[in-house]
Scaffold this motif. Structure first.
Motif, PDB file in Angstrom:
ATOM      1  N   LEU A 420       0.832  -1.196   0.000  1.00 28.19           N
ATOM      2  CA  LEU A 420       0.000   0.000   0.000  1.00 28.19           C
ATOM      3  C   LEU A 420       0.874   1.257   0.000  1.00 28.19           C
ATOM      4  O   LEU A 420       1.925   1.297   0.653  1.00 28.19           O
ATOM      5  N   CYS A 421       0.442   2.252  -0.729  1.00 27.25           N
ATOM      6  CA  CYS A 421       1.147   3.536  -0.754  1.00 27.25           C
ATOM      7  C   CYS A 421       0.984   4.214   0.604  1.00 27.25           C
ATOM      8  O   CYS A 421      -0.146   4.435   1.065  1.00 27.25           O
ATOM      9  N   ARG A 422       2.067   4.559   1.238  1.00 26.06           N
ATOM     10  CA  ARG A 422       2.021   5.184   2.555  1.00 26.06           C
ATOM     11  C   ARG A 422       1.481   6.612   2.501  1.00 26.06           C
ATOM     12  O   ARG A 422       1.075   7.162   3.518  1.00 26.06           O
ATOM     13  N   GLU A 423       1.502   7.217   1.313  1.00 22.91           N
ATOM     14  CA  GLU A 423       1.043   8.595   1.183  1.00 22.91           C
ATOM     15  C   GLU A 423      -0.485   8.703   1.201  1.00 22.91           C
ATOM     16  O   GLU A 423      -1.027   9.716   1.640  1.00 22.91           O
ATOM     17  N   ALA A 454      -6.065   3.930  -1.846  1.00 24.21           N
ATOM     18  CA  ALA A 454      -6.847   5.110  -2.229  1.00 24.21           C
ATOM     19  C   ALA A 454      -6.418   5.609  -3.615  1.00 24.21           C
ATOM     20  O   ALA A 454      -7.234   5.715  -4.523  1.00 24.21           O
ATOM     21  N   GLY A 455      -5.119   5.861  -3.782  1.00 16.39           N
ATOM     22  CA  GLY A 455      -4.622   6.347  -5.070  1.00 16.39           C
ATOM     23  C   GLY A 455      -4.215   7.802  -4.989  1.00 16.39           C
ATOM     24  O   GLY A 455      -4.970   8.644  -4.495  1.00 16.39           O
ATOM     25  N   CYS A 456      -3.006   8.101  -5.455  1.00 12.65           N
ATOM     26  CA  CYS A 456      -2.519   9.481  -5.481  1.00 12.65           C
ATOM     27  C   CYS A 456      -1.494   9.615  -6.600  1.00 12.65           C
ATOM     28  O   CYS A 456      -1.219   8.662  -7.336  1.00 12.65           O
ATOM     29  N   SER A 457      -0.902  10.798  -6.718  1.00  9.08           N
ATOM     30  CA  SER A 457       0.034  11.066  -7.815  1.00  9.08           C
ATOM     31  C   SER A 457       1.350  10.314  -7.673  1.00  9.08           C
ATOM     32  O   SER A 457       2.102  10.190  -8.648  1.00  9.08           O
ATOM     33  N   SER A 458       1.647   9.815  -6.489  1.00  8.94           N
ATOM     34  CA  SER A 458       2.932   9.146  -6.276  1.00  8.94           C
ATOM     35  C   SER A 458       2.838   7.629  -6.321  1.00  8.94           C
ATOM     36  O   SER A 458       3.794   6.948  -5.982  1.00  8.94           O
ATOM     37  N   CYS A 459       1.681   7.081  -6.714  1.00 13.29           N
ATOM     38  CA  CYS A 459       1.533   5.623  -6.742  1.00 13.29           C
ATOM     39  C   CYS A 459       0.651   5.212  -7.908  1.00 13.29           C
ATOM     40  O   CYS A 459       0.187   6.049  -8.695  1.00 13.29           O
ATOM     41  N   LEU A 460       0.427   3.918  -8.036  1.00 12.34           N
ATOM     42  CA  LEU A 460      -0.459   3.356  -9.055  1.00 12.34           C
ATOM     43  C   LEU A 460      -1.591   2.623  -8.352  1.00 12.34           C
ATOM     44  O   LEU A 460      -1.360   1.615  -7.677  1.00 12.34           O
ATOM     45  N   GLU A 461      -2.793   3.169  -8.465  1.00 12.81           N
ATOM     46  CA  GLU A 461      -3.987   2.540  -7.897  1.00 12.81           C
ATOM     47  C   GLU A 461      -3.877   2.307  -6.393  1.00 12.81           C
ATOM     48  O   GLU A 461      -4.467   1.390  -5.837  1.00 12.81           O
ATOM     49  N   GLY A 462      -3.073   3.134  -5.726  1.00 14.05           N
ATOM     50  CA  GLY A 462      -2.946   3.009  -4.286  1.00 14.05           C
ATOM     51  C   GLY A 462      -1.837   2.086  -3.819  1.00 14.05           C
ATOM     52  O   GLY A 462      -1.704   1.846  -2.616  1.00 14.05           O
ATOM     53  N   TYR A 463      -1.044   1.570  -4.743  1.00 11.33           N
ATOM     54  CA  TYR A 463       0.037   0.646  -4.390  1.00 11.33           C
ATOM     55  C   TYR A 463       1.366   1.167  -4.917  1.00 11.33           C
ATOM     56  O   TYR A 463       1.434   1.828  -5.965  1.00 11.33           O
TER      57      TYR A 463
END
Length: 528
Positions: A420-423, A454-463
């Motif tokens: 999971l993306c920590r951001e 969740a998903g943000c600019s620093s990850c792909l689909e939240g991962y």
């Protein structure tokens, strides 16, 4: 992929001498350069090879545009650079090693996406140059033939995004390009159809393949550089209805030669697995489907061993990375060099430790068992769903149960899950319908708080990134006795192993879910 390039720090004596030269010329000297001083916009018109050759790099220090130089006397080159970028530059002295590293960091961070290039290329429907010159540095994009530029940009973008594979798939009206990132394929901007033939030819030339042969599948290897980092590229082509399909496997040494401690094993499993590495003989099996990280784990295991005092040899198909101080053999079935024949000859080389890339047939299994019984420690891989299944697979291959019980030391089953993306990860509560859907009754998960993507600019689909989930079955005396009977079933082996402390794949994954490392959906998609 982190851009961690080798950096040779100057000695104290060299630093003193450089500071003295800087004072003589009345310029500032620095030995550290912050990331925010690097500005890819400043080097947009500056060829990377010129910057490297002259040890000059425009940077921003304290809001002022400066030029890093290793030689304050090189006034003419500094004036040329100032003219090229259209502004005055204050010289700042630094060591050559710092300037070289800063150049690689700056050019690596340039936004050289293939998208803008493809828009310009699509507008040109004329003939595309078939001239393909070899290059091995993806940062050198300028002044290359259009197709070469396109290939370099696609490869560089894939490296920046930590892609493991690049797919070029010819369709009726377009050429589809997809990157495999963290195990998932993501479609990219499509090159125009009219460059397809030239693009495939360029890839074949890079991999030393026959560009005239379009009817048969081919395999080849290429090597490219991103600054000072080398990346091996395994190339496979096959003919399909609409042309030739090409798949590139990017073999990134930085992401595969990892220590065991960061692969994701629990402390208990890690200690048990490391103890197996010190066994004087026997077989250690790593199992899992294709793409589950078995090779990375095996290389990490070999990295724990003392290659200076042990003779370590491997036979692989293919050799993904060349390991220091280790003899590696590439399987070549066309000339009769199979796993079995290669292993037979390895045993005449006085090895202490042998790695067999994959046990595929009864002959390889038989020789591996014989090698382990004669004093060698053998590592190998199998394609099985879990650790207990590996025992039955080896018996099915013809290994006698009494021999297998004597030599099998442990089996490590594994899968890869996306982190999971920590951001942007967020909390959620496990619902009853998820308990039913995933068959988690009895796992005490109902109502537990977990994390979800969740998903943000620093990850792909939240991962972002991946880690392993593991199941380690160590064979003690009682388990060996059960295997020796030849009547052991998977359930019996699993129940006994769990009584001995084995954590199965699903439970190991659930621990990572509760720790916020990955999501419940991700674990249940890979764990049986």
């Amino acid at each position: 992929m982190k851009n961690d390039l080798p950096f040779q720090q100057p000695s104290d004596t060299e630093i003193v001498e450089l500071r003295k030269i800087a004072r003589e010329y009345g310029v500032e000297f620095i030995d550290i350069l912050a990331d925010d001083s690097l500005d890819p916009v400043l080097v947009a018109k500056l060829p990377v090879e010129w910057a490297r050759a002259n040890y000059l790099l425009p940077v921003r220090i304290g809001g002022e545009v400066c030029v890093l130089t290793a030689d304050p006397a090189s006034v003419s080159q500094q004036e040329y650079l100032a003219l090229l970028i259209g502004r005055d530059l204050r010289p700042v002295m630094a060591s050559r090693s710092l300037i070289t590293r800063s150049i690689e960091r700056c050019y690596y961070s340039k936004d050289d996406s293939p998208d803008d290039f493809l828009r310009d290329l699509a507008a040109d429907n004329g003939s595309v140059s078939r001239t393909v010159t070899t290059t091995d540095d993806l940062l050198q994009v300028a002044e290359k033939a259009p197709v070469t530029q396109l290939v370099n940009l696609i490869l560089l973008e894939a490296v920046k995004r930590n892609a493991s594979d690049i797919h070029f798939e010819p369709l009726e009206e377009r050429l589809r390009v997809r990157y495999r990132i963290d195990g998932i394929l993501y479609e990219q901007a499509s090159p125009p159809k009219h460059v397809e033939e030239s693009l495939v030819s360029r890839l074949k030339v890079m991999a030393h393949m026959d560009i005239a042969e379009k009817r048969l599948p081919q395999d080849g290897m290429a090597r490219v550089r991103v600054g000072e980092r080398e990346i091996d590229v395994r190339v496979s082509t096959i003919p399909v209805a609409e042309g030739e399909r090409v798949v590139l496997r990017l073999l990134n040494r930085d992401s595969s030669l990892l220590p065991l401690s960061i692969l994701g094993m629990s402390d208990v499993a890690l200690r048990s697995f490391e103890s197996l590495l010190h066994e004087p003989n026997g077989i250690i099996v790593v199992s899992g489907p294709t793409g589950s990280g078995k090779t990375t784990t095996l290389y990490a295991a070999l990295g724990q061993l003392d290659a200076s005092r042990k003779n370590i040899m491997t036979i692989e198909d293919p050799i993904e990375y060349q390991l220091p101080n280790i003899g590696q053999i590439q399987v070549k079935p066309k000339i009769g060099l199979t796993f079995a024949t290669g292993l037979r000859h390895i045993l005449r080389q006085d090895p202490d430790i042998v790695l067999v890339g994959e046990t595929r047939d009864s002959e390889t299994a038989s020789i591996s068992v014989r090698a382990s019984l004669t004093g060698h420690l053998v590592f190998t891989t199998l394609h099985t769903n879990d650790a207990p299944s590996a025992v039955l697979r080896l018996v099915d291959m013809g290994v006698e149960p009494y021999l297998l019980a004597s030599c099998l030391r442990g089996i490590l089953a594994q899968r890869l899950v996306r982190n999971l993306c920590r951001e942007c990860r967020k909390t959620a509560v496990v619902q009853e319908r998820e308990i039913v859907s995933f068959g988690l009754s009895g796992k005490n998960m109902a109502g537990r708080q977990v994390w979800v993507p969740a998903g943000c600019s620093s990850c792909l689909e939240g991962y972002r990134g991946r880690s392993g989930i593991f199941e380690l079955m160590v064979l003690d005396r009682e388990m060996q006795d059960i295997v020796r009977t030849g009547n052991a079933g998977i359930d019996e082996l699993r129940n006994l192993a769990e009584k001995r402390g084995m954590i199965n794949l699903r439970d190991d994954g659930l621990k990572k879910v509760l720790a916020g490392i990955t999501s419940l959906t991700e674990v249940m998609s890979v764990a049986v």
